[in-house]
Design an enzyme around this catalytic site. Structure first.
Site, PDB file in Angstrom:
ATOM      1  N   GLY A  11       0.837  -1.203   0.000  1.00 25.77           N
ATOM      2  CA  GLY A  11       0.000   0.000   0.000  1.00 25.77           C
ATOM      3  C   GLY A  11       0.868   1.248   0.000  1.00 25.77           C
ATOM      4  N   ARG A  72       1.138  -5.097  -5.050  1.00 21.31           N
ATOM      5  CA  ARG A  72       1.277  -6.237  -4.136  1.00 21.31           C
ATOM      6  C   ARG A  72       1.451  -7.436  -5.057  1.00 21.31           C
ATOM      7  NH1 ARG A  72      -0.644  -4.097   0.794  1.00 21.31           N
ATOM      8  NH2 ARG A  72      -2.370  -2.640   0.613  1.00 21.31           N
ATOM      9  N   ASP A 103       5.082  -4.588   6.230  1.00 20.46           N
ATOM     10  CA  ASP A 103       5.563  -5.913   6.642  1.00 20.46           C
ATOM     11  C   ASP A 103       5.591  -6.937   5.497  1.00 20.46           C
ATOM     12  OD1 ASP A 103       2.825  -6.042   6.579  1.00 20.46           O
ATOM     13  OD2 ASP A 103       2.619  -7.217   8.422  1.00 20.46           O
ATOM     14  N   THR A 125       4.347   2.789   5.461  1.00 21.50           N
ATOM     15  CA  THR A 125       2.954   2.337   5.534  1.00 21.50           C
ATOM     16  C   THR A 125       2.195   3.273   6.462  1.00 21.50           C
ATOM     17  OG1 THR A 125       1.464   0.644   6.445  1.00 21.50           O
ATOM     18  CG2 THR A 125       3.706   0.616   7.268  1.00 21.50           C
ATOM     19  N   ASP A 127      -0.112   2.430   8.301  1.00 18.89           N
ATOM     20  CA  ASP A 127      -0.683   1.670   9.430  1.00 18.89           C
ATOM     21  C   ASP A 127       0.063   1.833  10.754  1.00 18.89           C
ATOM     22  OD1 ASP A 127      -2.425   0.806   7.528  1.00 18.89           O
ATOM     23  OD2 ASP A 127      -1.689  -1.248   7.446  1.00 18.89           O
ATOM     24  N   ASP A 129       2.174  -0.208  11.977  1.00 19.45           N
ATOM     25  CA  ASP A 129       1.957  -1.511  12.605  1.00 19.45           C
ATOM     26  C   ASP A 129       3.238  -2.320  12.784  1.00 19.45           C
ATOM     27  OD1 ASP A 129       2.363  -1.863   9.905  1.00 19.45           O
ATOM     28  OD2 ASP A 129       0.737  -3.293   9.613  1.00 19.45           O
ATOM     29  N   ARG A 171      -5.505  -1.860   9.014  1.00 20.68           N
ATOM     30  CA  ARG A 171      -5.545  -3.329   8.943  1.00 20.68           C
ATOM     31  C   ARG A 171      -5.816  -3.912  10.332  1.00 20.68           C
ATOM     32  NH1 ARG A 171      -3.635  -6.173   4.318  1.00 20.68           N
ATOM     33  NH2 ARG A 171      -2.459  -4.386   3.619  1.00 20.68           N
TER      34      ARG A 171
HETATM   35  O1  F6P Z   1      -1.496  -1.361   4.645  1.00 23.66           O
HETATM   36  C1  F6P Z   1      -2.056  -0.163   4.250  1.00 23.66           C
HETATM   37  C2  F6P Z   1      -3.533  -0.313   4.027  1.00 23.66           C
HETATM   38  O2  F6P Z   1      -4.058   0.939   3.618  1.00 23.66           O
HETATM   39  C3  F6P Z   1      -4.346  -0.851   5.201  1.00 23.66           C
HETATM   40  O3  F6P Z   1      -4.616   0.114   6.171  1.00 23.66           O
HETATM   41  C4  F6P Z   1      -5.565  -1.396   4.502  1.00 23.66           C
HETATM   42  O4  F6P Z   1      -6.142  -2.437   5.258  1.00 23.66           O
HETATM   43  C5  F6P Z   1      -5.013  -1.904   3.207  1.00 23.66           C
HETATM   44  O5  F6P Z   1      -3.779  -1.231   2.999  1.00 23.66           O
HETATM   45  C6  F6P Z   1      -5.889  -1.679   2.000  1.00 23.66           C
HETATM   46  O6  F6P Z   1      -5.274  -2.266   0.906  1.00 23.66           O
HETATM   47  P1  F6P Z   1      -5.650  -1.978  -0.610  1.00 23.66           P
HETATM   48  O7  F6P Z   1      -5.219  -0.595  -0.957  1.00 23.66           O
HETATM   49  O8  F6P Z   1      -4.908  -3.018  -1.367  1.00 23.66           O
HETATM   50  O9  F6P Z   1      -7.145  -2.100  -0.685  1.00 23.66           O
END
Ligand code: F6P
Length: 319
Positions: A11, A72, A103, A125, A127, A129, A171
């Site tokens: 992300g 990803r 991560d 990130t 997050d 986290d 997340r």
């Molecule tokens: O890891 C960053 C994040 O924005 C999280 O907070 C969220 O759960 C996820 O990515 C969303 O992923 P995507 O952009 O692939 O929908």
């Protein structure tokens, strides 16, 4: 070490561009060649790589997103994809790699370094986290985005005497909810790390209403889920009309805060220095405002813990 690569993966997060700029300019300053790898590990597998120079990273420090784009990559997780990535690194004569991501991206960095390729992880990130670092790049901007949104919601919440649930990202981690909740003066914060009592939440809303309070903001971290069910339950128990706002990807974009630009600049430069020192398989982070580095394995062992002191404080300040 003559030539290094830089990529952003997972992300995206505001401040990633400042990190790319820092990696590129530090490397050039240290007489290294730099290539930018597009779309994370997927672009690496596909050889989507371009030479970087001083101007490639001009005028980007203030921009959200990532000029290298992100992905990803599922293919990188396969043995075949991983081997392809190693081959491409060899073909392009890349000696070291800086991976900016969270991560999931660090797992890829760990595998590359276990296979003999010098790789350093820079935490990017929203997050926040990752347990080994106090802050990750993008977190501060995301928190500010949520705090601004809370300001808007307070206005309409007060006009209508409603409660507003705000679902924020993270997340499995409640940090965005916690920090934005404290800074935004939310009445209640619901995060996955700490059990919540619906009774307690409703009691607070009712006592607020009874003393003439017109607005109520309840922040729910996405890891808790079901914001609409929570809203329905609150409305049922308190008779206060309750609306839901999902912040979603709004939190992932926008101009990075000074805090995130500074963090990204410091961490990116440190990553390059580590490669020059012959390090591999490390991550960089910040602890008590000092830049730190440790082995990726060690970093993965540090559990992320929510700051319970801050959580308790939010409860006191929102009585
Ligand atoms: O890891 C960053 C994040 O924005 C999280 O907070 C969220 O759960 C996820 O990515 C969303 O992923 P995507 O952009 O692939 O929908």
């Amino acid at each position: 070490m003559k030539k290094i690569g830089v990529l952003t993966s997972g992300g995206d997060a505001p401040g990633m561009n400042a990190a790319i700029r820092s990696v590129t300019r530090t490397a050039i300053f240290r007489n290294l060649k730099v290539v930018g790898i597009k779309r994370g590990y997927q672009g690496l597998i596909e050889g989507d790589i371009e030479n970087m120079n001083l101007s490639s990273v001009g005028d980007i420090i203030h921009r959200g997103g990532t000029i290298l784009r992100s992905a990803r990559s599922k293919e990188f997780m396969t043995e075949k994809g991983f081997q392809k990535a190693l081959d491409v690194l060899k073909i392009f004569g890349i000696d070291g790699l800086i991976v900016i991501g969270g991560d999931g991206s660090f797992k890829g960095a760990k595998k590359l370094s276990e296979n003999g390729f010098a790789t350093i992880g820079v935490p990017g990130t929203i997050d926040n986290d990752l347990g080994y670092t106090d802050y990750t790049i993008g977190f501060d901007t995301a928190v500010n985005t949520v705090v601004n949104a809370i300001g808007n919601l307070r206005d309409t919440s007060s006009s209508h005497g409603r409660a507003n649930i705000v679902e924020v990202m993270g997340r499995h981690c409640g940090d965005i909810a916690l920090f934005a909740g404290l800074a935004g003066g939310a009445e209640n914060i619901i995060i996955p790390e700490i059990d919540f009592e619906m009774d307690e939440i409703c009691k607070k809303l009712i006592s607020g209403r009874n003393r003439g309070k017109l607005h109520s903001i309840i922040i729910v971290a996405e890891g808790v889920g079901k914001p609409y069910d929570i809203a329905a339950e609150i409305q049922k128990r308190t008779d206060i009309e309750t609306r839901v706002t999902i912040m979603g990807h709004l939190q992932r974009g926008g101009t990075p805060t000074a805090q995130d630009r500074i963090l990204a600049s410091r961490l990116g430069a440190k990553g390059v220095e580590l490669l020059l020192e012959g390090e591999r398989g490390k991550v960089v982070g910040i602890k008590e405002n000092r830049i730190v580095d440790l082995d990726i394995d060690e970093a993965f062992k540090v559990d992320k813990e929510i700051d319970r002191g801050i959580y308790e404080l939010t409860k006191i300040l929102s009585i």
